[in-house]
Write an enzyme that holds these catalytic residues in place. Structure first.
Site, PDB file in Angstrom:
ATOM      1  N   GLU A   1       0.824  -1.223   0.000  1.00  0.00           N
ATOM      2  CA  GLU A   1       0.000   0.000   0.000  1.00  0.00           C
ATOM      3  C   GLU A   1       0.851   1.262   0.000  1.00  0.00           C
ATOM      4  OE1 GLU A   1      -3.086  -0.208   3.026  1.00  0.00           O
ATOM      5  OE2 GLU A   1      -4.073  -1.838   1.951  1.00  0.00           O
TER       6      GLU A   1
ATOM      7  N   GLU B   1      -5.352  -8.195  -0.913  1.00  0.00           N
ATOM      8  CA  GLU B   1      -6.091  -7.942   0.336  1.00  0.00           C
ATOM      9  C   GLU B   1      -7.538  -7.654  -0.029  1.00  0.00           C
ATOM     10  OE1 GLU B   1      -4.670  -5.230   3.400  1.00  0.00           O
ATOM     11  OE2 GLU B   1      -2.585  -5.707   2.867  1.00  0.00           O
TER      12      GLU B   1
HETATM   13  O1  AHR Z   1      -5.167  -6.066   6.723  1.00  0.00           O
HETATM   14  C1  AHR Z   1      -5.084  -4.984   7.588  1.00  0.00           C
HETATM   15  C2  AHR Z   1      -4.377  -3.800   6.959  1.00  0.00           C
HETATM   16  O2  AHR Z   1      -5.175  -3.291   5.926  1.00  0.00           O
HETATM   17  C3  AHR Z   1      -3.066  -4.094   6.285  1.00  0.00           C
HETATM   18  O3  AHR Z   1      -1.994  -4.047   7.159  1.00  0.00           O
HETATM   19  C4  AHR Z   1      -2.950  -2.988   5.286  1.00  0.00           C
HETATM   20  O4  AHR Z   1      -2.215  -3.363   4.146  1.00  0.00           O
HETATM   21  C5  AHR Z   1      -4.388  -2.640   4.960  1.00  0.00           C
HETATM   22  O5  AHR Z   1      -4.620  -1.280   5.014  1.00  0.00           O
END
Ligand code: AHR
Length: 507
Positions: free
Chosen positions: A194, A312
Site C-alpha cells: 500500500e 487484500e
Molecule cells: O489487513 C489490515 C491492513 O489493511 C493491512 O496491514 C494494510 O495493508 C491494509 O490497510
C-alpha cells in the site's frame, strides 16, 4: 372508516402475498464460453504481525495444542482444510517497517522493536525461518512482501538470497547456519505494501515509489530470476487512483508480473442492498485496471502478461485498531465474501492471485477464543470455492430482476459465476441471492453437454443476516444436499440471502 379499514386490510394481504412470491431468473451455462483458467493462487490468505494473528494465532508455544515448533495444531489443520494455496507475510502495513534480519538466528538474540504501523512491541520470535516452517506445515506457498517503506534495496535482495540461494553466499550460508541448508524457493514477492497510502511508513509519490521499486525489482530478480514480483497498486479509490496504477505500470512494466489491488467493504449505512452491491465497484476497479494493463502492454509491445494480484480483500468495518481488528462476521458478510470470489472468477483471465485478509483472529475466517479455535461464517464460502472451483471460469448468462441502491443502479438480485473442471467433468454454479426476503426460482440450462440426473447443493445460509458463529456454536455453516436434475437443465429456487454452490457432473 369501514371502507378505509377494508382497503388497508386488502393492501396488507396483497403486500404480504407479493412478499411470499418468489422472483424468477434464468441462467445458461456454456462450457465453450470460457473466460480464463482459474489460477489456484486466487485462494490465498494473509498473515500479518498485527494483534493476535501471528502471536496467539498461528504461533503460541505455551498452548496445549502447540506442536514441537510452537505452531497451533488446530490453526495449521484449519488452514489445510480451508484449501488455501498461498499465504502473504509479514504484512500489510507492518511490512513497511520490518527489517527481516531482526527475525533470524537464535531467538534470545533477536531484538524487540516498536512496530510503528500498529503500535505493538514486536518480539521477532517469528521470523523468516519460522514462517517458512508454518507454510510447509499448512501446505501453502509463502508469498513474502518486502519493506519498501523504511527498507533498502540491499535488504530486499539479501532477503531473496537468504530464502532462495544455494549455500555458498553470505546470506544463504547464514540460513544454513540457522539450521536450514536447503533453499526455500520463495517464488512470490511483493514490492512493498500500500505504498499509495499516506498511512504507510515510507509512503511516496507514484513516481518516487516506482523508481525505488524498479531498482529493488532489478536487484531481486538478479538474485533469483525465477521469482515473480508484485508491484504495489491502488489500495484506496480516490479521484486519482488510476494515475497511481498507470505510473507504476509504465515504470515497472518490464520487471513485474502482477499489480496488487486492495479492497475492503463495510455496511456503513446499515443498508443491506447498498452493501450487497459493493462488489460491483470491485468489478469496475478490476475492469479499469485491466484496461490500464492492456494500454501499457500495447504501448511497449509486450508479450509478457501482467496480472492482477488482489492481495487484500474482505469485509472490515466494525473492529478498529484498539480491538486489534478482531472482526466478528455474520451471515450478511458471507454473501459479500462469496461475491468477491464470484467477481475474481468472472475475471479469471486477469485476476491470477487473491488474498483474503487475513487468516486467524485479525479480520479472519478463524478465531482462537480462550484457547479454542472456531470457524467464522466467512470460512465457509472461501472453503467451498477453494476446494471446488478449479479449472476454467465460464461466462455465465444471467437474466433476473434488478434493484437500485444509492449510486448502484440496476443491480441484479443474483450474483453468479460458473466453473468447468475438465478433469473431473464437473460444473460448479455459484449463486448469491442478494434478496432480503424472497427466494428466486431459477431455470438453469446447459448449453453444451448433457448433465447427470443428480447434483450436489452446498448452501451457506441462516435465518437472520445478523447470525454469527461463536466458540460454542456454529450457526452458519455449509449444508450439503442432493437434488434431481435434468440432462438439459433444471430449476432451482435460491433461498433469500443465501450463498449456494451447485455441483453437477457431465454425463
Ligand atoms: O489487513 C489490515 C491492513 O489493511 C493491512 O496491514 C494494510 O495493508 C491494509 O490497510
Amino acid at each position: 372508516m369501514k371502507k378505509y379499514l377494508v382497503s388497508c386490510l386488502l393492501f396488507l394481504i396483497l403486500t404480504s402475498w407479493l412478499q411470499g412470491q418468489s422472483l424468477k431468473a434464468r441462467i445458461k451455462i456454456d462450457l465453450e464460453r470460457q473466460v480464463g483458467d482459474i489460477d489456484p493462487l486466487i485462494y490465498g490468505n494473509f498473515t500479518e504481525h498485527l494483534g493476535r494473528c501471528i502471536y496467539g494465532g498461528i504461533y503460541d508455544p505455551n498452548s496445549p495444542v502447540a506442536n514441537q515448533d510452537g505452531f497451533r495444531k488446530d490453526v495449521v489443520e484449519a488452514t489445510r482444510n480451508l484449501g488455501v494455496t498461498q499465504v502473504r507475510w509479514p504484512g500489510g502495513n507492518f511490512a513497511s517497517g520490518y527489517h527481516w534480519t531482526d527475525g533470524i538466528g537464535p531467538r534470545e538474540g533477536r531484538p524487540k522493536r516498536k512496530d510503528l504501523a500498529w503500535g505493538d512491541t514486536e518480539s521477532n520470535l517469528v521470523g523468516t525461518d519460522e514462517f517458512m516452517q508454518f507454510a510447509r506445515q499448512a501446505h501453502v506457498e509463502p508469498y513474502v512482501c518486502v519493506n519498501l517503506g523504511t527498507g533498502s534495496w540491499d535488504e530486499a535482495r539479501n532477503w531473496v538470497e537468504y530464502c532462495n540461494a544455494k549455500t555458498g553466499l553470505y546470506y544463504s550460508d547464514l540460513r544454513a547456519k540457522n539450521g536450514h541448508p536447503e533453499p526455500y524457493h520463495v517464488k512470490y514477492w511483493g514490492l512493498g505494501n500500500e505504498m499509495d497510502g499516506p498511512w504507510q511508513m515510507g509512503h511516496r509519490s507514484a513516481e518516487d515509489y516506482s523508481k525505488f521499486a524498479l531498482e529493488a525489482a532489478k536487484l531481486m530478480k538478479w538474485s533469483d530470476d525465477s521469482i515473480k514480483l508484485v508491484a504495489s497498486g491502488s489500495s484506496f479509490y480516490n479521484a486519482g487512483w488510476m494515475d497511481w496504477n498507470k505510473t507504476v505500470l509504465t515504470t515497472l512494466h518490464d520487471h513485474i508480473d502482477y499489480l496488487s489491488l486492495h479492497h475492503y467493504s463495510g455496511n456503513y449505512d446499515k443498508d443491506h442492498y447498498k452493501f450487497m452491491a459493493i462488489t460491483i465497484r470491485v468489478e469496475d476497479i478490476i475492469r479499469l485496471t485491466e484496461g490500464l494493463i492492456n494500454e501499457v502492454r500495447d504501448l511497449y509491445k509486450m508479450e509478457k502478461p501482467i496480472y492482477i494480484a488482489f492481495d487484500e480483500y474482505n469485509v472490515w468495518y466494525r473492529a478498529e485498531n484498539a480491538q486489534k481488528l478482531e472482526e466478528h462476521y455474520n451471515m450478511q458478510d458471507v454473501l459479500v465474501v462469496a461475491m468477491y470470489l464470484n467477481t475474481f472468477l468472472r475475471h479469471a483471465n486477469v485476476v491470477k492471485m487473491a488474498n483474503m485478509a487475513q487468516l486467524v483472529n485479525v479480520i479472519a475466517p478463524m478465531m482462537v477464543t480462550n484457547g479454542k479455535l472456531w470457524l467464522q461464517t466467512i470460512y465457509y464460502p472461501l472453503q467451498l470455492f477453494a476446494l471446488h472451483c478449479k479449472g476454467h471460469s465460464l461466462e455465465t448468462f444471467l437474466e433476473c430482476d434488478k434493484y437500485d441502491a444509492g449510486d448502484f443502479k440496476q443491480v441484479p438480485y443474483l450474483d453468479v459465476s460458473s466453473v468447468y473442471n475438465e478433469q473431473t467433468k464437473e460444473v460448479f454454479i455459484n449463486v448469491v441471492n442478494r434478496h432480503l426476503d424472497k427466494s428466486i426460482e431459477t431455470s438453469i440450462a446447459s448449453q453444451f453437454g448433457k448433465w447427470a440426473s443428480q447434483a450436489t447443493v452446498y448452501e451457506v445460509n441462516s435465518q437472520n443476516l445478523t447470525d454469527e458463529n461463536t466458540a460454542e456454536m456454529q450457526k452458519v455453516k455449509t449444508k450439503e444436499t442432493t437434488i434431481n436434475t435434468g440432462s438439459e437443465g433444471f430449476t432451482y429456487s435460491f433461498p433469500a440471502h443465501s450463498f449456494t454452490m451447485i455441483k453437477v457432473k457431465l454425463k
